[in-house]
Scaffold this motif. Sequence first.
Motif, PDB file in Angstrom:
ATOM      1  N   LEU A 198      36.437  41.679  50.378  1.00  0.00           N
ATOM      2  CA  LEU A 198      36.167  41.092  49.460  1.00  0.00           C
ATOM      3  C   LEU A 198      37.417  40.884  48.398  1.00  0.00           C
ATOM      4  CD1 LEU A 198      32.561  42.606  48.863  1.00  0.00           C
ATOM      5  CD2 LEU A 198      33.085  40.464  49.925  1.00  0.00           C
ATOM      6  N   ILE A 199      37.996  41.798  48.411  1.00  0.00           N
ATOM      7  CA  ILE A 199      39.251  41.791  47.403  1.00  0.00           C
ATOM      8  C   ILE A 199      40.275  40.692  47.743  1.00  0.00           C
ATOM      9  CG2 ILE A 199      41.386  43.270  46.525  1.00  0.00           C
ATOM     10  CD1 ILE A 199      39.804  45.876  46.753  1.00  0.00           C
ATOM     11  N   GLY A 200      40.352  40.519  49.195  1.00  0.00           N
ATOM     12  CA  GLY A 200      41.067  39.524  49.692  1.00  0.00           C
ATOM     13  C   GLY A 200      40.396  38.259  49.287  1.00  0.00           C
ATOM     14  N   ILE A 201      39.150  38.035  49.410  1.00  0.00           N
ATOM     15  CA  ILE A 201      38.608  36.700  48.648  1.00  0.00           C
ATOM     16  C   ILE A 201      38.861  36.490  47.327  1.00  0.00           C
ATOM     17  CG2 ILE A 201      36.298  35.577  48.356  1.00  0.00           C
ATOM     18  CD1 ILE A 201      35.195  36.715  50.772  1.00  0.00           C
ATOM     19  N   VAL A 202      38.776  37.634  46.473  1.00  0.00           N
ATOM     20  CA  VAL A 202      39.083  37.688  44.993  1.00  0.00           C
ATOM     21  C   VAL A 202      40.571  37.148  44.950  1.00  0.00           C
ATOM     22  CG1 VAL A 202      39.306  38.675  42.920  1.00  0.00           C
ATOM     23  CG2 VAL A 202      37.437  39.296  44.425  1.00  0.00           C
ATOM     24  N   PHE A 203      41.494  37.605  45.521  1.00  0.00           N
ATOM     25  CA  PHE A 203      42.852  37.315  45.645  1.00  0.00           C
ATOM     26  C   PHE A 203      43.001  35.746  45.623  1.00  0.00           C
ATOM     27  CE2 PHE A 203      46.781  36.183  47.815  1.00  0.00           C
ATOM     28  CZ  PHE A 203      47.998  36.609  46.972  1.00  0.00           C
ATOM     29  N   GLY A 204      42.189  35.162  46.788  1.00  0.00           N
ATOM     30  CA  GLY A 204      42.427  33.728  46.936  1.00  0.00           C
ATOM     31  C   GLY A 204      41.682  33.003  45.594  1.00  0.00           C
ATOM     32  N   GLU A 205      40.685  33.394  44.965  1.00  0.00           N
ATOM     33  CA  GLU A 205      40.185  32.835  43.552  1.00  0.00           C
ATOM     34  C   GLU A 205      41.348  33.212  42.660  1.00  0.00           C
ATOM     35  OE1 GLU A 205      37.212  31.124  43.256  1.00  0.00           O
ATOM     36  OE2 GLU A 205      37.522  31.213  45.440  1.00  0.00           O
ATOM     37  N   LEU A 206      41.939  34.134  42.749  1.00  0.00           N
ATOM     38  CA  LEU A 206      42.976  34.416  41.642  1.00  0.00           C
ATOM     39  C   LEU A 206      44.163  33.489  41.827  1.00  0.00           C
ATOM     40  CD1 LEU A 206      44.913  36.087  39.551  1.00  0.00           C
ATOM     41  CD2 LEU A 206      45.342  37.664  41.317  1.00  0.00           C
ATOM     42  N   GLU A 207      44.635  33.057  43.119  1.00  0.00           N
ATOM     43  CA  GLU A 207      45.639  31.859  43.209  1.00  0.00           C
ATOM     44  C   GLU A 207      45.227  30.871  42.871  1.00  0.00           C
ATOM     45  OE1 GLU A 207      47.135  32.721  47.418  1.00  0.00           O
ATOM     46  OE2 GLU A 207      48.809  33.285  46.241  1.00  0.00           O
ATOM     47  N   LYS A 208      43.807  30.269  43.024  1.00  0.00           N
ATOM     48  CA  LYS A 208      43.370  29.050  42.424  1.00  0.00           C
ATOM     49  C   LYS A 208      43.632  29.066  41.099  1.00  0.00           C
ATOM     50  CE  LYS A 208      39.419  28.731  44.825  1.00  0.00           C
ATOM     51  NZ  LYS A 208      38.215  28.334  45.138  1.00  0.00           N
ATOM     52  N   THR A 209      43.132  30.161  40.355  1.00  0.00           N
ATOM     53  CA  THR A 209      43.258  30.179  38.932  1.00  0.00           C
ATOM     54  C   THR A 209      44.544  30.062  38.451  1.00  0.00           C
ATOM     55  OG1 THR A 209      41.212  31.641  38.879  1.00  0.00           O
ATOM     56  CG2 THR A 209      42.613  31.601  36.972  1.00  0.00           C
ATOM     57  N   LEU A 210      45.660  30.745  39.048  1.00  0.00           N
ATOM     58  CA  LEU A 210      46.877  30.597  38.570  1.00  0.00           C
ATOM     59  C   LEU A 210      47.634  29.011  38.894  1.00  0.00           C
ATOM     60  CD1 LEU A 210      48.557  33.880  39.758  1.00  0.00           C
ATOM     61  CD2 LEU A 210      47.793  33.457  37.443  1.00  0.00           C
ATOM     62  N   SER A 296      42.871  55.467  48.732  1.00  0.00           N
ATOM     63  CA  SER A 296      42.914  55.257  46.991  1.00  0.00           C
ATOM     64  C   SER A 296      42.059  54.202  46.861  1.00  0.00           C
ATOM     65  CB  SER A 296      44.395  55.281  46.692  1.00  0.00           C
ATOM     66  OG  SER A 296      44.836  53.957  46.950  1.00  0.00           O
ATOM     67  N   SER A 297      41.773  54.067  45.253  1.00  0.00           N
ATOM     68  CA  SER A 297      41.084  52.758  44.972  1.00  0.00           C
ATOM     69  C   SER A 297      41.977  52.111  43.936  1.00  0.00           C
ATOM     70  CB  SER A 297      39.708  53.511  44.134  1.00  0.00           C
ATOM     71  OG  SER A 297      40.463  54.410  42.813  1.00  0.00           O
ATOM     72  N   VAL A 298      43.471  52.237  44.204  1.00  0.00           N
ATOM     73  CA  VAL A 298      44.307  51.414  43.395  1.00  0.00           C
ATOM     74  C   VAL A 298      43.974  49.784  43.385  1.00  0.00           C
ATOM     75  CG1 VAL A 298      46.658  50.768  43.229  1.00  0.00           C
ATOM     76  CG2 VAL A 298      46.173  53.114  43.457  1.00  0.00           C
ATOM     77  N   PRO A 299      43.602  49.345  44.738  1.00  0.00           N
ATOM     78  CA  PRO A 299      43.321  47.629  44.396  1.00  0.00           C
ATOM     79  C   PRO A 299      42.381  47.531  43.606  1.00  0.00           C
ATOM     80  CG  PRO A 299      43.841  48.493  46.819  1.00  0.00           C
ATOM     81  CD  PRO A 299      43.847  49.564  46.000  1.00  0.00           C
ATOM     82  N   GLU A 300      41.055  48.181  43.429  1.00  0.00           N
ATOM     83  CA  GLU A 300      39.988  48.111  42.753  1.00  0.00           C
ATOM     84  C   GLU A 300      40.336  48.316  41.283  1.00  0.00           C
ATOM     85  OE1 GLU A 300      36.117  49.112  44.800  1.00  0.00           O
ATOM     86  OE2 GLU A 300      37.446  50.833  45.064  1.00  0.00           O
ATOM     87  N   ASP A 301      41.138  49.306  41.052  1.00  0.00           N
ATOM     88  CA  ASP A 301      41.609  49.677  39.749  1.00  0.00           C
ATOM     89  C   ASP A 301      42.262  48.451  39.010  1.00  0.00           C
ATOM     90  OD1 ASP A 301      40.151  51.964  39.945  1.00  0.00           O
ATOM     91  OD2 ASP A 301      42.072  53.218  40.403  1.00  0.00           O
ATOM     92  N   PRO A 307      39.031  41.248  33.536  1.00  0.00           N
ATOM     93  CA  PRO A 307      37.415  41.213  33.462  1.00  0.00           C
ATOM     94  C   PRO A 307      36.878  40.298  34.320  1.00  0.00           C
ATOM     95  CG  PRO A 307      38.446  41.603  31.176  1.00  0.00           C
ATOM     96  CD  PRO A 307      39.654  41.041  32.110  1.00  0.00           C
ATOM     97  N   LYS A 308      37.128  38.927  34.394  1.00  0.00           N
ATOM     98  CA  LYS A 308      36.491  38.049  35.352  1.00  0.00           C
ATOM     99  C   LYS A 308      36.672  38.054  36.776  1.00  0.00           C
ATOM    100  CE  LYS A 308      36.445  32.811  35.624  1.00  0.00           C
ATOM    101  NZ  LYS A 308      36.850  31.625  35.030  1.00  0.00           N
ATOM    102  N   LEU A 309      37.803  38.478  37.080  1.00  0.00           N
ATOM    103  CA  LEU A 309      38.173  38.701  38.603  1.00  0.00           C
ATOM    104  C   LEU A 309      37.478  39.859  39.024  1.00  0.00           C
ATOM    105  CD1 LEU A 309      41.781  38.054  39.049  1.00  0.00           C
ATOM    106  CD2 LEU A 309      39.921  36.677  39.711  1.00  0.00           C
ATOM    107  N   TYR A 310      37.111  41.111  38.102  1.00  0.00           N
ATOM    108  CA  TYR A 310      36.663  42.155  38.381  1.00  0.00           C
ATOM    109  C   TYR A 310      35.044  42.117  38.500  1.00  0.00           C
ATOM    110  CZ  TYR A 310      35.720  47.344  38.620  1.00  0.00           C
ATOM    111  OH  TYR A 310      35.120  48.488  38.760  1.00  0.00           O
ATOM    112  N   GLN A 311      34.532  41.185  37.548  1.00  0.00           N
ATOM    113  CA  GLN A 311      33.061  40.946  37.632  1.00  0.00           C
ATOM    114  C   GLN A 311      32.779  40.052  38.916  1.00  0.00           C
ATOM    115  OE1 GLN A 311      30.674  41.817  35.220  1.00  0.00           O
ATOM    116  NE2 GLN A 311      29.377  41.292  36.993  1.00  0.00           N
TER     117      GLN A 311
END
Length: 375
Positions: A198-210, A296-301, A307-311
């Motif tokens: 799921l974090i990998g999917i969020v990373f894809g959305e982050l790249e689209k945002t940038l 660890s929980s570093v990627p989540e932190d 906020p938008k990506l974390y939500q």
Amino acid sequence: MEEYEPSSANLQDFFQNGVYESEEAKNLELPQWFLAALARGLLAPFVSDALVLRRTLLHVQVENMQRSSAHATALPIRQVIYGLLPNISPSSPTFLNQQSTSSSSIFREFDRIQKALKKSFVQAAVLPDNFCGDRYSLITLNKVSLADRMQLLLDTLGVTASVLEPIPCCLQLPIAVTCYWIKNTEPRVKLPHMKALLIGIVFGELEKTLYNSDPEVSCVEVNKIVHGQFCKWKGKKSPKESLELDAAHIFCQWQCCLQMGLYLNQLLCNPLPEPELSWLYCGTLVHRLYHELKSSSVPEDLLSTSPKLYQLYCNMVHVVKDATPAGFFQKKSKKHRKQSEQTSDHVLHERECTALEVVPSCSINNRFATLMVNN
């Protein structure tokens, strides 16, 4: 060799005028909407192979060869695809009789058993009563109501429309597939697997945002910091001993489920929007995140700084957990885990024996058998 003779279709007309006519397709009496979708690449060759040849080839990934093929997890999805494809032989009915056990509902699949080729005979799924009949023949499938097509897709993946509501439309299909994957994967999906995906999917959305964002938006700088850290994980060189075959196998199973979920969605004329695959999954990053999340929980932190990506991430985690049985991700005791592993090994052994009975001497007939390396 006869199957690979040049086609009589005039490709010049297609590329210049968008007109495509095939004598073979006319002889098979395929509906026009289906032909147009194939010509435009809106349906996968997998579907046409299953429809015309009654056989499919399941490509092997980099997975644990000592376990069942990663494609085994997506078998129920493939069976629904087969159930929607009629027997198009001129001497046969125009649509599949769902109660029939004749050869018209049998499909051949070529897959692997360990490192040898395996041919299996797969029965098409019997669709639910409210999906049977003339209105679900291939000829009229594109005219079926959106609600019915959506219901069949979600029922196959084992989720409800209400569960997916918090998820953006463009990600609803991958998340529905993820819910299916978690409940059907062997070995069992653990929390770090799910979170890494799921974090990998969020990373894809982050790249689209940038790539698409306004440079004056204030959150962009934070996103660039988050993106930079994820890119470091993506490029990080892991020691050889950190490779886990079972983890690789689990993520391969997700890709197989996503592939067949996409094909079923396409065949049903996309009741859910098709995701942008180029942004959706990066295997290298997901594996790195999995190793990071085990300790660890570093990627989540790190995500919490945006906020938008974390939500988005939290919504996906909640949806997936809501769609899985209670306590699914709780750790088992050592005694319970050992019993579960013994049961799993026994089931795997029975499946492999059954497959060998279906196609006798599959390893004997494999001319590459002498090249195999025993682990």
